[in-house]
Design a protein around this motif. Sequence first.
Motif, mmCIF file in Angstrom:
data_model
loop_
_atom_site.group_PDB
_atom_site.id
_atom_site.type_symbol
_atom_site.label_atom_id
_atom_site.label_comp_id
_atom_site.label_asym_id
_atom_site.label_seq_id
_atom_site.Cartn_x
_atom_site.Cartn_y
_atom_site.Cartn_z
ATOM 1 N N PRO A 276 0.826 -1.216 0.000
ATOM 2 C CA PRO A 276 0.000 0.000 0.000
ATOM 3 C C PRO A 276 0.854 1.258 0.000
ATOM 4 C CG PRO A 276 -0.055 -1.046 2.149
ATOM 5 C CD PRO A 276 0.680 -1.977 1.241
ATOM 6 N N LEU A 277 0.210 2.384 -0.210
ATOM 7 C CA LEU A 277 0.949 3.620 -0.431
ATOM 8 C C LEU A 277 1.779 4.072 0.773
ATOM 9 C CD1 LEU A 277 1.635 5.864 -2.378
ATOM 10 C CD2 LEU A 277 -0.355 7.118 -1.565
ATOM 11 N N PRO A 278 1.241 4.108 2.013
ATOM 12 C CA PRO A 278 2.093 4.558 3.125
ATOM 13 C C PRO A 278 3.366 3.731 3.262
ATOM 14 C CG PRO A 278 -0.196 4.529 3.796
ATOM 15 C CD PRO A 278 -0.142 3.872 2.459
ATOM 16 N N ALA A 279 3.265 2.421 3.117
ATOM 17 C CA ALA A 279 4.452 1.574 3.194
ATOM 18 C C ALA A 279 5.380 1.829 2.014
ATOM 19 C CB ALA A 279 4.050 0.104 3.237
ATOM 20 N N THR A 280 4.820 2.084 0.852
ATOM 21 C CA THR A 280 5.650 2.392 -0.316
ATOM 22 C C THR A 280 6.416 3.682 -0.111
ATOM 23 O OG1 THR A 280 4.103 1.248 -1.799
ATOM 24 C CG2 THR A 280 5.600 2.847 -2.797
ATOM 25 N N LEU A 281 5.764 4.695 0.432
ATOM 26 C CA LEU A 281 6.458 5.950 0.708
ATOM 27 C C LEU A 281 7.553 5.753 1.745
ATOM 28 C CD1 LEU A 281 3.471 8.466 0.820
ATOM 29 C CD2 LEU A 281 5.026 8.002 -1.068
ATOM 30 N N LEU A 282 7.311 4.862 2.689
ATOM 31 C CA LEU A 282 8.322 4.582 3.714
ATOM 32 C C LEU A 282 9.557 3.913 3.126
ATOM 33 C CD1 LEU A 282 8.890 4.552 6.833
ATOM 34 C CD2 LEU A 282 7.939 2.237 6.833
ATOM 35 N N LEU A 283 9.342 3.088 2.100
ATOM 36 C CA LEU A 283 10.432 2.288 1.538
ATOM 37 C C LEU A 283 10.845 2.740 0.140
ATOM 38 C CD1 LEU A 283 8.972 -1.191 2.570
ATOM 39 C CD2 LEU A 283 10.693 0.151 3.803
ATOM 40 N N ALA A 284 10.407 3.939 -0.256
ATOM 41 C CA ALA A 284 10.593 4.345 -1.655
ATOM 42 C C ALA A 284 11.937 4.981 -1.938
ATOM 43 C CB ALA A 284 9.482 5.327 -2.057
ATOM 44 N N THR A 285 12.772 5.184 -0.949
ATOM 45 C CA THR A 285 14.064 5.828 -1.188
ATOM 46 C C THR A 285 14.885 5.025 -2.191
ATOM 47 O OG1 THR A 285 14.052 6.687 1.067
ATOM 48 C CG2 THR A 285 16.151 6.688 -0.100
ATOM 49 N N GLY A 286 15.303 5.682 -3.248
ATOM 50 C CA GLY A 286 16.104 5.022 -4.273
ATOM 51 C C GLY A 286 15.289 4.401 -5.393
ATOM 52 N N GLN A 287 13.962 4.265 -5.207
ATOM 53 C CA GLN A 287 13.134 3.657 -6.240
ATOM 54 C C GLN A 287 12.478 4.695 -7.141
ATOM 55 O OE1 GLN A 287 10.438 0.569 -4.893
ATOM 56 N NE2 GLN A 287 11.581 0.335 -2.989
ATOM 57 N N ALA A 297 5.896 15.059 -2.016
ATOM 58 C CA ALA A 297 4.743 15.469 -2.819
ATOM 59 C C ALA A 297 3.602 14.458 -2.712
ATOM 60 C CB ALA A 297 5.167 15.638 -4.277
ATOM 61 N N ALA A 298 3.934 13.158 -2.786
ATOM 62 C CA ALA A 298 2.903 12.129 -2.665
ATOM 63 C C ALA A 298 2.255 12.164 -1.283
ATOM 64 C CB ALA A 298 3.501 10.756 -2.938
ATOM 65 N N GLY A 299 3.048 12.419 -0.240
ATOM 66 C CA GLY A 299 2.493 12.509 1.098
ATOM 67 C C GLY A 299 1.520 13.662 1.238
ATOM 68 N N LEU A 300 1.857 14.811 0.667
ATOM 69 C CA LEU A 300 0.947 15.955 0.724
ATOM 70 C C LEU A 300 -0.348 15.677 -0.040
ATOM 71 C CD1 LEU A 300 3.432 18.934 0.281
ATOM 72 C CD2 LEU A 300 2.239 18.252 2.366
ATOM 73 N N LEU A 301 -0.230 15.035 -1.198
ATOM 74 C CA LEU A 301 -1.426 14.688 -1.960
ATOM 75 C C LEU A 301 -2.288 13.674 -1.204
ATOM 76 C CD1 LEU A 301 0.113 14.366 -5.538
ATOM 77 C CD2 LEU A 301 -1.355 16.203 -4.701
ATOM 78 N N TRP A 302 -1.631 12.781 -0.474
ATOM 79 C CA TRP A 302 -2.354 11.713 0.220
ATOM 80 C C TRP A 302 -3.157 12.249 1.404
ATOM 81 C CZ3 TRP A 302 -3.970 7.408 -1.472
ATOM 82 C CH2 TRP A 302 -4.309 6.349 -0.631
ATOM 83 N N ILE A 303 -2.721 13.366 2.011
ATOM 84 C CA ILE A 303 -3.457 13.907 3.154
ATOM 85 C C ILE A 303 -4.572 14.855 2.729
ATOM 86 C CG2 ILE A 303 -1.417 13.732 4.622
ATOM 87 C CD1 ILE A 303 -1.157 16.760 4.464
ATOM 88 N N LEU A 304 -4.674 15.150 1.445
ATOM 89 C CA LEU A 304 -5.738 16.060 0.993
ATOM 90 C C LEU A 304 -7.136 15.530 1.306
ATOM 91 C CD1 LEU A 304 -4.402 17.437 -2.422
ATOM 92 C CD2 LEU A 304 -4.539 18.596 -0.215
ATOM 93 N N PRO A 305 -7.445 14.236 1.104
ATOM 94 C CA PRO A 305 -8.786 13.759 1.481
ATOM 95 C C PRO A 305 -9.101 13.957 2.960
ATOM 96 C CG PRO A 305 -7.716 12.173 0.039
ATOM 97 C CD PRO A 305 -6.680 13.181 0.402
ATOM 98 N N ALA A 306 -8.101 13.746 3.828
ATOM 99 C CA ALA A 306 -8.338 13.950 5.258
ATOM 100 C C ALA A 306 -8.620 15.418 5.565
ATOM 101 C CB ALA A 306 -7.132 13.464 6.053
ATOM 102 N N LEU A 307 -7.869 16.317 4.935
ATOM 103 C CA LEU A 307 -8.115 17.743 5.140
ATOM 104 C C LEU A 307 -9.475 18.152 4.603
ATOM 105 C CD1 LEU A 307 -4.614 19.238 4.235
ATOM 106 C CD2 LEU A 307 -5.575 18.837 6.499
ATOM 107 N N LEU A 308 -9.859 17.592 3.452
ATOM 108 C CA LEU A 308 -11.171 17.905 2.881
ATOM 109 C C LEU A 308 -12.289 17.423 3.801
ATOM 110 C CD1 LEU A 308 -12.839 18.958 0.496
ATOM 111 C CD2 LEU A 308 -12.655 16.686 -0.547
#
Length: 326
Positions: A276-287, A297-308
């Motif tokens: 899933p995306l949170p785990a991918t962002l955690l392990l995405a360094t170098g990929q 950028a992906a993290g900011l986009l991912w929190i937009l639904p929660a802010l909305l």
Amino acid sequence: MTPSLRSRLWASGFAFVLGFAVANYGIIRISRPDLWIWVAVAIALILTSAAGILFADTRRALSIWSIIGIELFAVFTLVPLLWTFSVATAPVGETSRTVLPQSISWSAFDGALHSDILQRAAVTSVLVAGIATLVAMPLAIGAAYALVRQPVRGRRLAYGLVLAALLVPLVALAGPFADQIIAFDRFGSRLALVPPALTVTLPLAIWLCVTIFRDVPWSLREAVRADGATWVQALRRFGVPHIAPGVLVATLLVFLAGCNDFVLGAALSSDDASRPLPATLLLATGQLEGSSSAVAAAGLLWILPALLLLLVFPRRINQLLGRSYR
């Protein structure tokens, strides 16, 4: 309860000392443009101290400690978000060194939206969280109704166990879940993440639904039934206006909680195809190309639904998260 004079004076003194310390540290150790953040925080705290002294002997229900808490919460929430935005908008090939962005480039957001790895991970998160929410909500509604309306012995103990399940560290469950998934030869499958996700969604759903049902005017349902209304009429006149809005918001909150879990996703996924995306962002360094900016950028986009969700249903969310079962 009206705050006491002594409490307000202590809070005012604390705000002044903290603001003075922040201002001096910022002036001595922090360079521009981040210096202005420290100065702004210091000014806010010192003004809070002055307001506390001015209103110290009034009868107004004004808590200076609460104001200080809100200010510190805002600082520790907004500054990390600002830093993340600064990292996400750094030009290609540059690394942000300041909290305040110096030059803004939106290429990282475009790359995050068009990244195959992140798109696949987002679909996995939505799929797993969606199925876990659809399973958890009907079970939670039935359990919450029994906890609130049925005179069942031990219901407080059962509710205590639900709250205990909310507090269990997910990392302690990752090993047993992995053993079971491997035993069923489903390790690396997207759907294999659904049963573990229920450990997040089901206790949270029960807790929220209990809060909803506690505030429902059940006497109105009895009045509607006494008037001879059918179950469809009772649903339309009682269930839809008094229960459905809360259940809708609770469903969205549970879904967001399921989407944002990264512990189980990182421990129970074998590759990018099932992660899933949170785990991918955690392990995405170098990929990812420009991994720091892309992850930010992906993290900011991912929190937009929660802010909305927070902007659309602020009062309902406050009712759900600010109450407890008694």
